[in-house]
Design a protein around this motif. Structure first.
Motif, PDB file in Angstrom:
ATOM      1  N   VAL A  41       0.846  -1.185   0.000  1.00 24.11           N
ATOM      2  CA  VAL A  41       0.000   0.000   0.000  1.00 24.11           C
ATOM      3  C   VAL A  41       0.884   1.238   0.000  1.00 24.11           C
ATOM      4  CG1 VAL A  41      -0.183   0.044   2.534  1.00 24.11           C
ATOM      5  CG2 VAL A  41      -1.947   1.143   1.142  1.00 24.11           C
ATOM      6  N   LEU A  42       0.501   2.238  -0.767  1.00 24.61           N
ATOM      7  CA  LEU A  42       1.202   3.515  -0.840  1.00 24.61           C
ATOM      8  C   LEU A  42       0.223   4.635  -0.504  1.00 24.61           C
ATOM      9  CD1 LEU A  42       3.198   2.941  -4.157  1.00 24.61           C
ATOM     10  CD2 LEU A  42       4.129   2.974  -1.843  1.00 24.61           C
ATOM     11  N   PRO A  43       0.721   5.767  -0.011  1.00 23.97           N
ATOM     12  CA  PRO A  43      -0.177   6.865   0.387  1.00 23.97           C
ATOM     13  C   PRO A  43      -1.124   7.306  -0.719  1.00 23.97           C
ATOM     14  CG  PRO A  43       2.045   7.273   1.180  1.00 23.97           C
ATOM     15  CD  PRO A  43       2.136   6.072   0.275  1.00 23.97           C
ATOM     16  N   ASP A  44      -0.637   7.310  -1.957  1.00 21.12           N
ATOM     17  CA  ASP A  44      -1.488   7.762  -3.058  1.00 21.12           C
ATOM     18  C   ASP A  44      -2.120   6.609  -3.820  1.00 21.12           C
ATOM     19  OD1 ASP A  44       0.855   6.816  -4.109  1.00 21.12           O
ATOM     20  OD2 ASP A  44       1.192   8.498  -5.486  1.00 21.12           O
ATOM     21  N   GLY A  45      -2.020   5.395  -3.284  1.00 19.78           N
ATOM     22  CA  GLY A  45      -2.631   4.241  -3.935  1.00 19.78           C
ATOM     23  C   GLY A  45      -1.949   3.941  -5.255  1.00 19.78           C
ATOM     24  N   GLY A  46      -2.704   3.985  -6.325  1.00 18.56           N
ATOM     25  CA  GLY A  46      -2.141   3.730  -7.645  1.00 18.56           C
ATOM     26  C   GLY A  46      -1.921   2.251  -7.901  1.00 18.56           C
ATOM     27  N   PRO A  47      -1.444   1.902  -9.101  1.00 16.94           N
ATOM     28  CA  PRO A  47      -1.294   0.490  -9.485  1.00 16.94           C
ATOM     29  C   PRO A  47      -0.289  -0.283  -8.643  1.00 16.94           C
ATOM     30  CG  PRO A  47      -0.283   1.926 -11.121  1.00 16.94           C
ATOM     31  CD  PRO A  47      -1.071   2.809 -10.212  1.00 16.94           C
ATOM     32  N   TRP A  48       0.592   0.423  -7.911  1.00 11.90           N
ATOM     33  CA  TRP A  48       1.585  -0.269  -7.090  1.00 11.90           C
ATOM     34  C   TRP A  48       1.304  -0.145  -5.596  1.00 11.90           C
ATOM     35  CZ3 TRP A  48       4.981  -3.559  -9.134  1.00 11.90           C
ATOM     36  CH2 TRP A  48       5.202  -3.480 -10.508  1.00 11.90           C
ATOM     37  N   GLY A  49       0.136   0.389  -5.238  1.00 10.87           N
ATOM     38  CA  GLY A  49      -0.105   0.558  -3.813  1.00 10.87           C
ATOM     39  C   GLY A  49      -1.564   0.676  -3.427  1.00 10.87           C
ATOM     40  N   LEU A  50      -2.434  -0.124  -4.035  1.00 12.36           N
ATOM     41  CA  LEU A  50      -3.862  -0.059  -3.711  1.00 12.36           C
ATOM     42  C   LEU A  50      -4.185  -0.638  -2.342  1.00 12.36           C
ATOM     43  CD1 LEU A  50      -5.774  -0.978  -6.999  1.00 12.36           C
ATOM     44  CD2 LEU A  50      -5.773   1.202  -5.788  1.00 12.36           C
ATOM     45  N   GLY A  51      -3.393  -1.614  -1.896  1.00 14.51           N
ATOM     46  CA  GLY A  51      -3.714  -2.277  -0.645  1.00 14.51           C
ATOM     47  C   GLY A  51      -5.094  -2.907  -0.705  1.00 14.51           C
ATOM     48  N   ARG A  52      -5.843  -2.810   0.374  1.00 10.78           N
ATOM     49  CA  ARG A  52      -7.191  -3.359   0.412  1.00 10.78           C
ATOM     50  C   ARG A  52      -8.188  -2.504  -0.371  1.00 10.78           C
ATOM     51  NH1 ARG A  52      -7.938  -6.853   5.269  1.00 10.78           N
ATOM     52  NH2 ARG A  52     -10.157  -6.383   5.073  1.00 10.78           N
ATOM     53  N   ALA A  53      -7.874  -1.233  -0.536  1.00 11.85           N
ATOM     54  CA  ALA A  53      -8.742  -0.293  -1.253  1.00 11.85           C
ATOM     55  C   ALA A  53     -10.152  -0.264  -0.661  1.00 11.85           C
ATOM     56  CB  ALA A  53      -8.795  -0.641  -2.739  1.00 11.85           C
ATOM     57  N   GLY A  54     -10.221  -0.395   0.650  1.00 14.68           N
ATOM     58  CA  GLY A  54     -11.505  -0.315   1.330  1.00 14.68           C
ATOM     59  C   GLY A  54     -12.385  -1.537   1.206  1.00 14.68           C
ATOM     60  N   ARG A  55     -11.870  -2.604   0.652  1.00 14.85           N
ATOM     61  CA  ARG A  55     -12.688  -3.802   0.467  1.00 14.85           C
ATOM     62  C   ARG A  55     -12.827  -4.588   1.770  1.00 14.85           C
ATOM     63  NH1 ARG A  55     -13.535  -5.816  -4.993  1.00 14.85           N
ATOM     64  NH2 ARG A  55     -12.781  -4.280  -6.509  1.00 14.85           N
ATOM     65  N   ASP A  56     -13.950  -5.236   1.894  1.00 12.82           N
ATOM     66  CA  ASP A  56     -14.258  -6.011   3.089  1.00 12.82           C
ATOM     67  C   ASP A  56     -13.646  -7.401   2.948  1.00 12.82           C
ATOM     68  OD1 ASP A  56     -15.277  -6.900   5.466  1.00 12.82           O
ATOM     69  OD2 ASP A  56     -17.279  -7.326   4.670  1.00 12.82           O
ATOM     70  N   TRP A  57     -12.351  -7.466   3.155  1.00 10.87           N
ATOM     71  CA  TRP A  57     -11.622  -8.728   3.023  1.00 10.87           C
ATOM     72  C   TRP A  57     -11.280  -9.292   4.405  1.00 10.87           C
ATOM     73  CZ3 TRP A  57      -8.034  -6.708  -1.439  1.00 10.87           C
ATOM     74  CH2 TRP A  57      -8.725  -6.843  -2.656  1.00 10.87           C
ATOM     75  N   PRO A  58     -10.963 -10.581   4.493  1.00 10.65           N
ATOM     76  CA  PRO A  58     -10.656 -11.200   5.792  1.00 10.65           C
ATOM     77  C   PRO A  58      -9.476 -10.525   6.492  1.00 10.65           C
ATOM     78  CG  PRO A  58     -10.989 -12.876   4.101  1.00 10.65           C
ATOM     79  CD  PRO A  58     -10.933 -11.560   3.388  1.00 10.65           C
ATOM     80  N   ALA A  59      -9.379 -10.766   7.791  1.00  9.70           N
ATOM     81  CA  ALA A  59      -8.284 -10.196   8.585  1.00  9.70           C
ATOM     82  C   ALA A  59      -6.930 -10.744   8.164  1.00  9.70           C
ATOM     83  CB  ALA A  59      -8.527 -10.464  10.067  1.00  9.70           C
ATOM     84  N   SER A  60      -6.925 -11.861   7.433  1.00  4.14           N
ATOM     85  CA  SER A  60      -5.674 -12.454   6.958  1.00  4.14           C
ATOM     86  C   SER A  60      -5.046 -11.636   5.831  1.00  4.14           C
ATOM     87  CB  SER A  60      -5.916 -13.880   6.470  1.00  4.14           C
ATOM     88  OG  SER A  60      -6.922 -13.907   5.475  1.00  4.14           O
ATOM     89  N   VAL A  61      -5.751 -10.630   5.340  1.00  2.00           N
ATOM     90  CA  VAL A  61      -5.209  -9.728   4.315  1.00  2.00           C
ATOM     91  C   VAL A  61      -4.615  -8.521   5.013  1.00  2.00           C
ATOM     92  CG1 VAL A  61      -5.728  -8.371   2.258  1.00  2.00           C
ATOM     93  CG2 VAL A  61      -7.000 -10.492   2.707  1.00  2.00           C
ATOM     94  N   ARG A  62      -3.294  -8.365   4.911  1.00  4.57           N
ATOM     95  CA  ARG A  62      -2.607  -7.274   5.607  1.00  4.57           C
ATOM     96  C   ARG A  62      -1.995  -6.295   4.616  1.00  4.57           C
ATOM     97  NH1 ARG A  62       1.574  -7.450   8.431  1.00  4.57           N
ATOM     98  NH2 ARG A  62       2.522  -9.451   7.866  1.00  4.57           N
ATOM     99  N   GLU A  63      -2.234  -5.024   4.848  1.00  2.00           N
ATOM    100  CA  GLU A  63      -1.564  -4.004   4.059  1.00  2.00           C
ATOM    101  C   GLU A  63      -0.149  -3.813   4.591  1.00  2.00           C
ATOM    102  OE1 GLU A  63      -4.087  -0.582   4.380  1.00  2.00           O
ATOM    103  OE2 GLU A  63      -5.169  -1.112   2.545  1.00  2.00           O
ATOM    104  N   VAL A  64       0.810  -3.699   3.679  1.00  2.00           N
ATOM    105  CA  VAL A  64       2.215  -3.520   4.076  1.00  2.00           C
ATOM    106  C   VAL A  64       2.828  -2.400   3.258  1.00  2.00           C
ATOM    107  CG1 VAL A  64       2.550  -5.909   4.833  1.00  2.00           C
ATOM    108  CG2 VAL A  64       2.957  -5.315   2.447  1.00  2.00           C
TER     109      VAL A  64
END
Length: 366
Positions: free
Chosen positions: A27-50
Protein backbone atom coordinates in the motif's frame (compact mmCIF):
# COMPACT_ATOMS: atom_id res chain seq x y z
CA UNK A 1 2.08 -19.28 4.25
CA UNK A 2 2.70 -15.54 3.78
CA UNK A 3 2.01 -14.56 0.19
CA UNK A 4 2.97 -11.24 -1.35
CA UNK A 5 0.76 -9.93 -4.16
CA UNK A 6 -0.36 -6.61 -5.54
CA UNK A 7 -4.01 -5.63 -5.76
CA UNK A 8 -4.27 -5.65 -9.54
CA UNK A 9 -7.63 -7.26 -10.35
CA UNK A 10 -10.13 -6.60 -7.58
CA UNK A 11 -12.67 -9.33 -8.37
CA UNK A 12 -10.05 -12.05 -8.79
CA UNK A 13 -8.24 -10.92 -5.62
CA UNK A 14 -11.53 -10.96 -3.76
CA UNK A 15 -11.71 -14.71 -4.33
CA UNK A 16 -8.01 -15.47 -3.91
CA UNK A 17 -7.63 -13.85 -0.46
CA UNK A 18 -10.41 -16.00 1.00
CA UNK A 19 -8.00 -18.93 1.22
CA UNK A 20 -6.18 -20.32 4.23
CA UNK A 21 -2.98 -18.26 3.93
CA UNK A 22 -1.84 -14.78 4.97
CA UNK A 23 -1.82 -12.19 2.20
CA UNK A 24 0.50 -9.18 2.07
CA UNK A 25 -0.75 -6.33 -0.13
CA UNK A 26 1.59 -3.36 -0.74
CA UNK A 27 0.00 0.00 0.00
CA UNK A 28 1.20 3.51 -0.84
CA UNK A 29 -0.18 6.87 0.39
CA UNK A 30 -1.49 7.76 -3.06
CA UNK A 31 -2.63 4.24 -3.93
CA UNK A 32 -2.14 3.73 -7.64
CA UNK A 33 -1.29 0.49 -9.48
CA UNK A 34 1.58 -0.27 -7.09
CA UNK A 35 -0.10 0.56 -3.81
CA UNK A 36 -3.86 -0.06 -3.71
CA UNK A 37 -3.71 -2.28 -0.64
CA UNK A 38 -7.19 -3.36 0.41
CA UNK A 39 -8.74 -0.29 -1.25
CA UNK A 40 -11.50 -0.31 1.33
CA UNK A 41 -12.69 -3.80 0.47
CA UNK A 42 -14.26 -6.01 3.09
CA UNK A 43 -11.62 -8.73 3.02
CA UNK A 44 -10.66 -11.20 5.79
CA UNK A 45 -8.28 -10.20 8.58
CA UNK A 46 -5.67 -12.45 6.96
CA UNK A 47 -5.21 -9.73 4.31
CA UNK A 48 -2.61 -7.27 5.61
CA UNK A 49 -1.56 -4.00 4.06
CA UNK A 50 2.22 -3.52 4.08
CA UNK A 51 4.40 -0.59 3.17
CA UNK A 52 6.81 -1.69 0.42
CA UNK A 53 9.72 -0.06 2.23
CA UNK A 54 9.14 -2.13 5.36
CA UNK A 55 8.79 -5.53 3.73
CA UNK A 56 10.91 -8.16 5.46
CA UNK A 57 12.59 -10.57 3.04
CA UNK A 58 12.38 -13.36 5.59
CA UNK A 59 8.69 -12.66 6.18
CA UNK A 60 7.56 -13.60 2.68
CA UNK A 61 7.13 -17.26 1.77
CA UNK A 62 5.96 -16.85 -1.83
CA UNK A 63 4.93 -14.21 -4.34
CA UNK A 64 2.05 -14.24 -6.79
CA UNK A 65 3.09 -12.18 -9.81
CA UNK A 66 0.50 -10.65 -12.14
CA UNK A 67 2.51 -8.22 -14.28
CA UNK A 68 5.88 -8.83 -15.98
CA UNK A 69 7.56 -5.91 -14.22
CA UNK A 70 6.68 -7.23 -10.76
CA UNK A 71 9.55 -9.74 -10.73
CA UNK A 72 12.14 -6.96 -10.84
CA UNK A 73 10.24 -4.99 -8.19
CA UNK A 74 10.19 -8.00 -5.84
CA UNK A 75 13.93 -8.48 -6.29
CA UNK A 76 14.49 -4.79 -5.55
CA UNK A 77 12.31 -4.78 -2.43
CA UNK A 78 13.35 -8.12 -0.95
CA UNK A 79 16.73 -8.88 -2.45
CA UNK A 80 15.30 -12.26 -3.46
CA UNK A 81 14.69 -13.36 -7.03
CA UNK A 82 11.26 -14.80 -7.79
CA UNK A 83 11.53 -18.37 -8.98
CA UNK A 84 15.16 -18.66 -7.88
CA UNK A 85 15.37 -18.02 -4.12
CA UNK A 86 11.73 -17.05 -3.57
CA UNK A 87 8.88 -19.39 -4.62
CA UNK A 88 6.79 -17.63 -7.27
CA UNK A 89 3.89 -18.18 -9.60
CA UNK A 90 2.65 -15.91 -12.38
CA UNK A 91 -1.09 -15.42 -12.91
CA UNK A 92 -2.02 -14.55 -16.49
CA UNK A 93 -5.35 -12.74 -16.40
CA UNK A 94 -5.49 -11.56 -20.00
CA UNK A 95 -6.02 -12.82 -23.49
CA UNK A 96 -2.96 -12.42 -25.73
CA UNK A 97 -2.67 -9.25 -27.78
CA UNK A 98 -0.86 -8.55 -31.01
CA UNK A 99 0.03 -11.34 -33.43
CA UNK A 100 -2.52 -13.88 -32.20
CA UNK A 101 -2.15 -16.88 -32.14
CA UNK A 102 1.62 -16.42 -32.25
CA UNK A 103 1.84 -14.07 -29.26
CA UNK A 104 4.74 -15.04 -27.00
CA UNK A 105 4.16 -14.82 -23.29
CA UNK A 106 6.61 -12.64 -21.30
CA UNK A 107 7.58 -15.75 -19.27
CA UNK A 108 7.80 -18.10 -22.25
CA UNK A 109 10.47 -20.83 -22.08
CA UNK A 110 11.73 -20.06 -18.56
CA UNK A 111 11.09 -22.92 -16.15
CA UNK A 112 11.48 -21.33 -12.72
CA UNK A 113 8.06 -19.67 -12.49
CA UNK A 114 4.93 -21.60 -13.46
CA UNK A 115 2.28 -19.66 -15.37
CA UNK A 116 -1.29 -20.04 -14.13
CA UNK A 117 -3.91 -19.09 -16.70
CA UNK A 118 -7.39 -18.13 -15.56
CA UNK A 119 -9.04 -19.78 -18.57
CA UNK A 120 -8.36 -22.72 -20.84
CA UNK A 121 -8.71 -20.35 -23.79
CA UNK A 122 -5.77 -18.30 -22.53
CA UNK A 123 -3.56 -21.34 -22.07
CA UNK A 124 -4.45 -22.46 -25.58
CA UNK A 125 -3.71 -19.14 -27.25
CA UNK A 126 -0.68 -17.82 -25.35
CA UNK A 127 2.63 -19.24 -26.61
CA UNK A 128 4.41 -20.09 -23.36
CA UNK A 129 7.02 -22.31 -24.97
CA UNK A 130 8.58 -24.67 -22.39
CA UNK A 131 7.32 -22.72 -19.37
CA UNK A 132 5.27 -24.91 -16.99
CA UNK A 133 1.60 -23.93 -17.21
CA UNK A 134 -1.71 -24.86 -15.64
CA UNK A 135 -5.24 -23.49 -15.53
CA UNK A 136 -7.17 -22.46 -12.44
CA UNK A 137 -10.61 -21.38 -13.53
CA UNK A 138 -12.26 -18.47 -11.76
CA UNK A 139 -14.04 -18.84 -8.46
CA UNK A 140 -16.80 -16.56 -7.22
CA UNK A 141 -17.92 -15.87 -3.67
CA UNK A 142 -21.60 -16.59 -4.13
CA UNK A 143 -23.63 -13.37 -3.72
CA UNK A 144 -26.82 -15.43 -3.52
CA UNK A 145 -29.89 -15.61 -5.73
CA UNK A 146 -30.90 -11.95 -6.00
CA UNK A 147 -32.64 -11.87 -9.36
CA UNK A 148 -35.95 -10.02 -9.65
CA UNK A 149 -35.88 -9.06 -13.34
CA UNK A 150 -38.48 -6.41 -12.57
CA UNK A 151 -37.02 -3.96 -15.11
CA UNK A 152 -37.47 -5.01 -18.78
CA UNK A 153 -33.99 -3.76 -19.58
CA UNK A 154 -30.57 -5.18 -20.45
CA UNK A 155 -27.84 -4.92 -17.82
CA UNK A 156 -24.21 -4.56 -18.90
CA UNK A 157 -21.08 -4.38 -16.74
CA UNK A 158 -17.98 -3.13 -18.51
CA UNK A 159 -15.03 -0.95 -17.54
CA UNK A 160 -13.71 1.73 -19.91
CA UNK A 161 -16.24 1.00 -22.68
CA UNK A 162 -15.40 4.16 -24.64
CA UNK A 163 -11.63 3.73 -24.55
CA UNK A 164 -11.69 -0.01 -25.24
CA UNK A 165 -14.31 0.19 -27.98
CA UNK A 166 -14.43 -2.92 -30.13
CA UNK A 167 -12.68 -5.03 -27.50
CA UNK A 168 -15.67 -4.59 -25.18
CA UNK A 169 -18.23 -4.67 -27.99
CA UNK A 170 -19.24 -1.08 -27.30
CA UNK A 171 -20.09 -0.63 -30.97
CA UNK A 172 -22.76 -3.35 -30.63
CA UNK A 173 -24.68 -1.57 -27.87
CA UNK A 174 -26.69 0.55 -30.30
CA UNK A 175 -28.09 -2.62 -31.88
CA UNK A 176 -29.15 -4.04 -28.54
CA UNK A 177 -30.67 -0.69 -27.54
CA UNK A 178 -33.26 -1.24 -30.26
CA UNK A 179 -34.53 -4.26 -28.28
CA UNK A 180 -34.55 -2.67 -24.83
CA UNK A 181 -33.05 0.18 -22.81
CA UNK A 182 -29.58 -0.50 -21.41
CA UNK A 183 -28.27 -0.08 -17.87
CA UNK A 184 -24.46 0.17 -18.13
CA UNK A 185 -22.39 -0.30 -14.96
CA UNK A 186 -18.63 0.10 -14.54
CA UNK A 187 -15.77 2.60 -14.64
CA UNK A 188 -15.14 5.03 -17.47
CA UNK A 189 -18.66 5.32 -18.86
CA UNK A 190 -18.49 9.06 -19.42
CA UNK A 191 -18.89 9.87 -23.09
CA UNK A 192 -20.79 6.66 -23.79
CA UNK A 193 -23.84 8.50 -25.16
CA UNK A 194 -21.73 10.49 -27.60
CA UNK A 195 -19.55 7.50 -28.47
CA UNK A 196 -22.46 5.22 -29.30
CA UNK A 197 -25.12 7.68 -30.44
CA UNK A 198 -27.59 6.11 -28.00
CA UNK A 199 -29.80 8.72 -26.31
CA UNK A 200 -30.16 8.81 -22.51
CA UNK A 201 -33.71 7.46 -22.85
CA UNK A 202 -32.23 4.16 -24.11
CA UNK A 203 -28.98 4.04 -22.12
CA UNK A 204 -28.45 4.83 -18.45
CA UNK A 205 -24.87 5.18 -17.21
CA UNK A 206 -24.81 3.79 -13.67
CA UNK A 207 -21.09 4.17 -12.93
CA UNK A 208 -18.81 2.17 -10.65
CA UNK A 209 -20.95 0.98 -7.74
CA UNK A 210 -19.84 -0.89 -4.65
CA UNK A 211 -20.11 -4.63 -5.12
CA UNK A 212 -23.23 -5.18 -3.00
CA UNK A 213 -25.00 -2.24 -4.65
CA UNK A 214 -23.97 -3.45 -8.10
CA UNK A 215 -25.35 -6.93 -7.47
CA UNK A 216 -28.65 -5.60 -6.16
CA UNK A 217 -29.19 -3.11 -8.99
CA UNK A 218 -27.98 -5.42 -11.74
CA UNK A 219 -30.30 -8.20 -10.60
CA UNK A 220 -33.29 -5.92 -11.20
CA UNK A 221 -32.58 -5.99 -14.95
CA UNK A 222 -34.44 -8.65 -16.92
CA UNK A 223 -31.38 -9.92 -18.85
CA UNK A 224 -27.60 -9.64 -18.59
CA UNK A 225 -25.74 -8.72 -21.80
CA UNK A 226 -22.10 -9.71 -22.34
CA UNK A 227 -21.02 -8.07 -25.63
CA UNK A 228 -17.25 -8.37 -25.11
CA UNK A 229 -15.32 -9.68 -28.10
CA UNK A 230 -11.88 -10.31 -26.65
CA UNK A 231 -11.51 -10.90 -22.92
CA UNK A 232 -10.37 -13.79 -20.75
CA UNK A 233 -13.75 -14.24 -19.10
CA UNK A 234 -15.51 -11.29 -17.54
CA UNK A 235 -16.00 -11.95 -13.85
CA UNK A 236 -19.08 -9.73 -14.05
CA UNK A 237 -20.61 -12.33 -16.37
CA UNK A 238 -20.02 -15.07 -13.79
CA UNK A 239 -21.39 -12.85 -11.03
CA UNK A 240 -24.53 -12.19 -13.09
CA UNK A 241 -24.99 -15.93 -13.56
CA UNK A 242 -24.58 -16.44 -9.81
CA UNK A 243 -27.25 -13.79 -9.24
CA UNK A 244 -29.66 -15.90 -11.29
CA UNK A 245 -29.76 -13.67 -14.38
CA UNK A 246 -30.36 -15.07 -17.88
CA UNK A 247 -27.46 -14.05 -20.11
CA UNK A 248 -26.85 -13.09 -23.72
CA UNK A 249 -23.19 -13.50 -24.69
CA UNK A 250 -20.96 -13.42 -27.71
CA UNK A 251 -19.61 -16.94 -28.25
CA UNK A 252 -16.01 -15.77 -28.14
CA UNK A 253 -12.97 -16.67 -26.02
CA UNK A 254 -13.90 -18.53 -22.81
CA UNK A 255 -17.55 -17.46 -22.80
CA UNK A 256 -18.25 -20.31 -25.20
CA UNK A 257 -17.23 -22.73 -22.44
CA UNK A 258 -18.75 -20.85 -19.51
CA UNK A 259 -22.28 -20.16 -20.76
CA UNK A 260 -24.54 -23.11 -21.61
CA UNK A 261 -27.24 -22.44 -24.20
CA UNK A 262 -30.00 -23.10 -21.66
CA UNK A 263 -28.78 -20.10 -19.62
CA UNK A 264 -30.06 -17.70 -22.28
CA UNK A 265 -28.28 -17.45 -25.59
CA UNK A 266 -24.69 -17.52 -26.77
CA UNK A 267 -23.79 -16.89 -30.39
CA UNK A 268 -21.53 -14.97 -32.75
CA UNK A 269 -24.67 -14.01 -34.67
CA UNK A 270 -25.92 -10.76 -33.15
CA UNK A 271 -29.31 -11.20 -34.81
CA UNK A 272 -29.81 -14.46 -32.89
CA UNK A 273 -28.95 -12.71 -29.64
CA UNK A 274 -31.40 -9.92 -30.43
CA UNK A 275 -34.18 -12.40 -31.12
CA UNK A 276 -33.54 -14.11 -27.79
CA UNK A 277 -33.40 -10.75 -26.03
CA UNK A 278 -36.86 -9.89 -27.34
CA UNK A 279 -38.24 -13.26 -26.23
CA UNK A 280 -36.82 -13.01 -22.73
CA UNK A 281 -37.86 -9.39 -22.31
CA UNK A 282 -41.41 -10.35 -23.20
CA UNK A 283 -41.55 -13.54 -21.10
CA UNK A 284 -40.46 -12.91 -17.48
CA UNK A 285 -41.09 -16.52 -16.44
CA UNK A 286 -38.90 -17.91 -19.19
CA UNK A 287 -36.23 -15.36 -18.25
CA UNK A 288 -36.42 -16.60 -14.67
CA UNK A 289 -36.07 -20.24 -15.75
CA UNK A 290 -33.06 -19.37 -17.88
CA UNK A 291 -31.53 -17.43 -15.02
CA UNK A 292 -31.85 -20.41 -12.68
CA UNK A 293 -30.06 -22.57 -15.25
CA UNK A 294 -27.31 -19.94 -15.45
CA UNK A 295 -26.93 -19.97 -11.67
CA UNK A 296 -26.74 -23.76 -11.51
CA UNK A 297 -24.04 -23.83 -14.20
CA UNK A 298 -22.02 -21.09 -12.49
CA UNK A 299 -22.20 -22.74 -9.07
CA UNK A 300 -21.07 -26.04 -10.54
CA UNK A 301 -18.06 -24.76 -12.47
CA UNK A 302 -17.06 -21.52 -10.78
CA UNK A 303 -17.58 -22.16 -7.09
CA UNK A 304 -15.21 -20.63 -4.56
CA UNK A 305 -14.31 -23.91 -2.81
CA UNK A 306 -13.04 -25.49 -6.02
CA UNK A 307 -11.04 -22.35 -6.86
CA UNK A 308 -9.36 -22.25 -3.44
CA UNK A 309 -8.66 -25.99 -3.50
CA UNK A 310 -6.93 -25.62 -6.87
CA UNK A 311 -4.79 -22.82 -5.48
CA UNK A 312 -3.94 -24.84 -2.37
CA UNK A 313 -2.51 -27.50 -4.67
CA UNK A 314 -0.40 -25.09 -6.70
CA UNK A 315 0.92 -23.25 -3.67
CA UNK A 316 1.77 -26.50 -1.88
CA UNK A 317 3.81 -27.54 -4.92
CA UNK A 318 5.52 -24.16 -4.97
CA UNK A 319 6.63 -24.07 -1.36
CA UNK A 320 9.36 -26.76 -1.57
CA UNK A 321 10.98 -24.72 -4.33
CA UNK A 322 12.48 -22.36 -1.76
CA UNK A 323 16.22 -22.81 -1.81
CA UNK A 324 16.24 -25.04 -4.89
CA UNK A 325 18.91 -24.23 -7.46
CA UNK A 326 18.04 -22.20 -10.52
CA UNK A 327 16.63 -24.37 -13.28
CA UNK A 328 14.82 -26.81 -10.99
CA UNK A 329 11.10 -27.09 -11.63
CA UNK A 330 8.54 -28.12 -9.07
CA UNK A 331 5.69 -28.17 -11.59
CA UNK A 332 6.14 -30.36 -14.63
CA UNK A 333 4.14 -30.40 -17.81
CA UNK A 334 0.90 -28.54 -17.23
CA UNK A 335 1.57 -28.23 -13.51
CA UNK A 336 -1.40 -30.32 -12.38
CA UNK A 337 -1.82 -33.91 -11.22
CA UNK A 338 -2.59 -36.51 -13.93
CA UNK A 339 -5.89 -35.89 -15.65
CA UNK A 340 -5.91 -32.22 -14.54
CA UNK A 341 -7.39 -33.34 -11.25
CA UNK A 342 -7.25 -31.21 -8.14
CA UNK A 343 -7.77 -32.24 -4.52
CA UNK A 344 -10.80 -30.86 -2.80
CA UNK A 345 -10.76 -29.60 0.80
CA UNK A 346 -10.96 -33.18 2.10
CA UNK A 347 -8.09 -34.41 -0.07
CA UNK A 348 -10.26 -36.28 -2.56
CA UNK A 349 -9.35 -35.78 -6.20
CA UNK A 350 -12.10 -34.28 -8.29
CA UNK A 351 -12.24 -32.85 -11.79
CA UNK A 352 -11.81 -29.09 -12.18
CA UNK A 353 -15.03 -27.92 -13.75
CA UNK A 354 -15.30 -30.91 -16.08
CA UNK A 355 -18.70 -32.24 -15.04
CA UNK A 356 -21.78 -31.97 -17.29
CA UNK A 357 -23.78 -28.78 -17.10
CA UNK A 358 -27.25 -28.91 -15.62
CA UNK A 359 -29.90 -28.47 -18.35
CA UNK A 360 -32.75 -26.03 -17.97
CA UNK A 361 -35.64 -27.90 -16.43
CA UNK A 362 -38.41 -25.82 -17.99
CA UNK A 363 -38.97 -24.14 -21.30
CA UNK A 364 -36.79 -23.68 -24.34
CA UNK A 365 -35.75 -20.80 -26.53
CA UNK A 366 -34.59 -21.54 -30.04
Amino acid sequence: MRILLWHVHGSWTDAFVRGRDEYLLPVLPDGGPWGLGRAGRDWPASVREVSPGTLDAAGVDAVVLQRPEEAAEVARLLGRRPGVDLPAVYVEHNTPKGDVPFTRHPLADQQEIPVVHVTHFNELFWDCGRAPTTVIEHGIADPGYLYTGEMPELGVVVNEPVRRGRVTGTDLLSRFATAAPLQVFGMGGDGLHAGTGIPPSRLTIRGDLKTADLHRELARCRVYLHPLRWTSLGLALLEAMHLGMPVLALATTEAARAVPAEAGAISTNVRELLRCAEQLLGDPEEARRRGKAAREAALERYGLDRFLADWDTVLADLHPRRGQPKGSTALQGNGAPPGNETPDRKGTFTGSGTGPLTPAREGTIH
